[in-house]
Design a protein around this motif. Structure first.
Motif, PDB file in Angstrom:
ATOM      1  N   MET A 136       0.824  -1.203   0.000  1.00 30.87           N
ATOM      2  CA  MET A 136       0.000   0.000   0.000  1.00 30.87           C
ATOM      3  C   MET A 136       0.862   1.257   0.000  1.00 30.87           C
ATOM      4  O   MET A 136       0.541   2.254  -0.647  1.00 30.87           O
ATOM      5  N   LEU A 137       1.977   1.206   0.736  1.00 32.00           N
ATOM      6  CA  LEU A 137       2.879   2.362   0.794  1.00 32.00           C
ATOM      7  C   LEU A 137       3.425   2.709  -0.586  1.00 32.00           C
ATOM      8  O   LEU A 137       3.518   3.886  -0.948  1.00 32.00           O
ATOM      9  N   ASP A 138       3.798   1.690  -1.362  1.00 35.48           N
ATOM     10  CA  ASP A 138       4.297   1.948  -2.713  1.00 35.48           C
ATOM     11  C   ASP A 138       3.249   2.678  -3.548  1.00 35.48           C
ATOM     12  O   ASP A 138       3.552   3.640  -4.265  1.00 35.48           O
ATOM     13  N   ARG A 139       2.012   2.235  -3.463  1.00 34.97           N
ATOM     14  CA  ARG A 139       0.939   2.839  -4.263  1.00 34.97           C
ATOM     15  C   ARG A 139       0.626   4.256  -3.781  1.00 34.97           C
ATOM     16  O   ARG A 139       0.413   5.167  -4.587  1.00 34.97           O
ATOM     17  N   LEU A 140       0.611   4.443  -2.463  1.00 36.95           N
ATOM     18  CA  LEU A 140       0.341   5.777  -1.920  1.00 36.95           C
ATOM     19  C   LEU A 140       1.467   6.742  -2.254  1.00 36.95           C
ATOM     20  O   LEU A 140       1.220   7.913  -2.587  1.00 36.95           O
ATOM     21  N   HIS A 141       2.691   6.256  -2.154  1.00 31.12           N
ATOM     22  CA  HIS A 141       3.850   7.093  -2.484  1.00 31.12           C
ATOM     23  C   HIS A 141       3.766   7.585  -3.925  1.00 31.12           C
ATOM     24  O   HIS A 141       4.008   8.758  -4.226  1.00 31.12           O
ATOM     25  N   ALA A 142       3.423   6.679  -4.833  1.00 27.11           N
ATOM     26  CA  ALA A 142       3.297   7.053  -6.246  1.00 27.11           C
ATOM     27  C   ALA A 142       2.173   8.075  -6.444  1.00 27.11           C
ATOM     28  O   ALA A 142       2.306   9.027  -7.226  1.00 27.11           O
ATOM     29  N   ALA A 143       1.059   7.899  -5.732  1.00 28.07           N
ATOM     30  CA  ALA A 143      -0.064   8.835  -5.852  1.00 28.07           C
ATOM     31  C   ALA A 143       0.298  10.211  -5.320  1.00 28.07           C
ATOM     32  O   ALA A 143      -0.120  11.236  -5.869  1.00 28.07           O
ATOM     33  N   ILE A 144       1.077  10.251  -4.230  1.00 27.66           N
ATOM     34  CA  ILE A 144       1.521  11.538  -3.682  1.00 27.66           C
ATOM     35  C   ILE A 144       2.375  12.278  -4.698  1.00 27.66           C
ATOM     36  O   ILE A 144       2.197  13.476  -4.930  1.00 27.66           O
ATOM     37  N   GLU A 145       3.315  11.562  -5.310  1.00 29.87           N
ATOM     38  CA  GLU A 145       4.192  12.195  -6.284  1.00 29.87           C
ATOM     39  C   GLU A 145       3.423  12.663  -7.518  1.00 29.87           C
ATOM     40  O   GLU A 145       3.782  13.671  -8.132  1.00 29.87           O
ATOM     41  N   ALA A 146       2.371  11.929  -7.883  1.00 23.79           N
ATOM     42  CA  ALA A 146       1.586  12.268  -9.073  1.00 23.79           C
ATOM     43  C   ALA A 146       0.482  13.277  -8.781  1.00 23.79           C
ATOM     44  O   ALA A 146      -0.208  13.719  -9.695  1.00 23.79           O
ATOM     45  N   HIS A 147       0.290  13.652  -7.503  1.00 24.66           N
ATOM     46  CA  HIS A 147      -0.808  14.554  -7.114  1.00 24.66           C
ATOM     47  C   HIS A 147      -2.139  13.994  -7.599  1.00 24.66           C
ATOM     48  O   HIS A 147      -2.955  14.701  -8.187  1.00 24.66           O
ATOM     49  N   LEU A 171       3.360  10.798   3.818  1.00 26.07           N
ATOM     50  CA  LEU A 171       3.305   9.596   4.629  1.00 26.07           C
ATOM     51  C   LEU A 171       4.193   9.806   5.853  1.00 26.07           C
ATOM     52  O   LEU A 171       5.260  10.407   5.752  1.00 26.07           O
ATOM     53  N   ALA A 172       3.759   9.313   7.011  1.00 26.17           N
ATOM     54  CA  ALA A 172       4.527   9.475   8.241  1.00 26.17           C
ATOM     55  C   ALA A 172       4.611   8.150   8.975  1.00 26.17           C
ATOM     56  O   ALA A 172       3.631   7.389   9.029  1.00 26.17           O
ATOM     57  N   TYR A 173       5.783   7.875   9.540  1.00 28.52           N
ATOM     58  CA  TYR A 173       6.014   6.622  10.263  1.00 28.52           C
ATOM     59  C   TYR A 173       6.066   6.904  11.756  1.00 28.52           C
ATOM     60  O   TYR A 173       6.820   7.766  12.203  1.00 28.52           O
ATOM     61  N   TRP A 174       5.282   6.178  12.539  1.00 34.59           N
ATOM     62  CA  TRP A 174       5.160   6.418  13.975  1.00 34.59           C
ATOM     63  C   TRP A 174       5.657   5.241  14.799  1.00 34.59           C
ATOM     64  O   TRP A 174       5.260   5.069  15.940  1.00 34.59           O
ATOM     65  N   GLY A 175       6.508   4.409  14.232  1.00 33.26           N
ATOM     66  CA  GLY A 175       6.996   3.246  14.954  1.00 33.26           C
ATOM     67  C   GLY A 175       6.038   2.088  14.772  1.00 33.26           C
ATOM     68  O   GLY A 175       5.174   1.861  15.620  1.00 33.26           O
ATOM     69  N   ALA A 176       6.181   1.361  13.689  1.00 35.98           N
ATOM     70  CA  ALA A 176       5.331   0.218  13.319  1.00 35.98           C
ATOM     71  C   ALA A 176       3.965   0.625  12.778  1.00 35.98           C
ATOM     72  O   ALA A 176       3.185  -0.220  12.367  1.00 35.98           O
TER      73      ALA A 176
END
Length: 227
Positions: A136-147, A171-176
């Motif tokens: 999911m992170l990969d897909r969200l990351h791509a969507a963020i970059e593509a606006h 995206l933010a990481y909060w420890g797991a």
């Protein structure tokens, strides 16, 4: 900090930047402006092409040949541990890039430092339950970059589900736990969505522009105000 290390950091602070003031350099290096002036003069006398003057700022001449990148043992271990964390707790895209970056760094290290990095006893073992989140992170990351505007099926903490149209910002990481920071069109405000509670994500094919009031900078200010 050793003077040799400080001079190296000074060069790195000037590399690839526009003019940097002595005050800013002093803040970065945690020294006085007088020390910055002295160090810059010494670098210039040694042949390092630092241009500028006191009261204006300094920059490294473009295309300048400067000393190669080098790390202390502690800095190298921090990089190794950071790469291991990225491999274990992000998506496959960032994990792959972390491995490649570390390989490039190790390729130019002296044997003693390379062995030191390999001996690090700090690990970040992969966790099987993270695999779906990583995808999911990969897909969200791509969507963020593509606006790209997304449609999410989201499950709240109380198990209630809803469908949201969002403009993904970060995206933010909060420890797991990873969260998606976004502008929620349904709520008309910023919201944080736990990635592990996103059931389905659908691309709408729509693009958005970050406008005043709904931008990443506005989101970060809102987060700061809440903390």
């Amino acid at each position: 900090m050793r003077r040799a290390d400080r001079l190296f950091l000074l060069i790195q602070a000037l590399r690839g930047r526009r003019v940097v003031t002595a005050r800013r350099l002093a803040e970065l290096l945690e020294v006085s402006e007088r020390t910055v002036y002295r160090d810059v003069r010494d670098l210039q006398l040694s042949g390092i092409p630092v241009e500028g003057e006191a009261g204006v700022g300094y920059m490294l001449r473009r295309g300048a040949d400067v000393p190669p990148l080098m790390f202390t043992r502690d800095e190298l271990e921090a990089l190794v541990v950071g790469a291991r964390l990225v491999e274990a707790w992000t998506g496959s895209r960032l994990a792959r890039n972390a491995r490649q970056a570390l390989t490039k760094i190790e390729a130019v290290l002296p044997e003693s430092l390379r062995a030191s990095g390999e001996r690090s006893r700090l690990y970040a073992p992969p966790v099987p339950r993270h695999a779906p989140v990583g995808q999911m992170l990969d897909r969200l990351h791509a969507a963020i970059e593509a606006h790209e505007v997304l449609e999410l099926d989201y499950r709240r903490e109380d198990a209630q589900t809803s469908t949201r149209r969002v403009r993904p910002l970060c995206l933010a990481y909060w420890g797991a736990v990873w969260t998606l920071g976004a502008w929620c069109e349904m709520r008309g405000g910023f919201r944080n969505f736990r990635v592990d509670r996103i059931g389905t994500m659908r691309a709408t094919g729509e693009r958005f522009e970050e406008a005043p009031g709904t931008s990443l900078a506005d989101y970060l200010r809102a987060v700061d105000a809440e903390t």
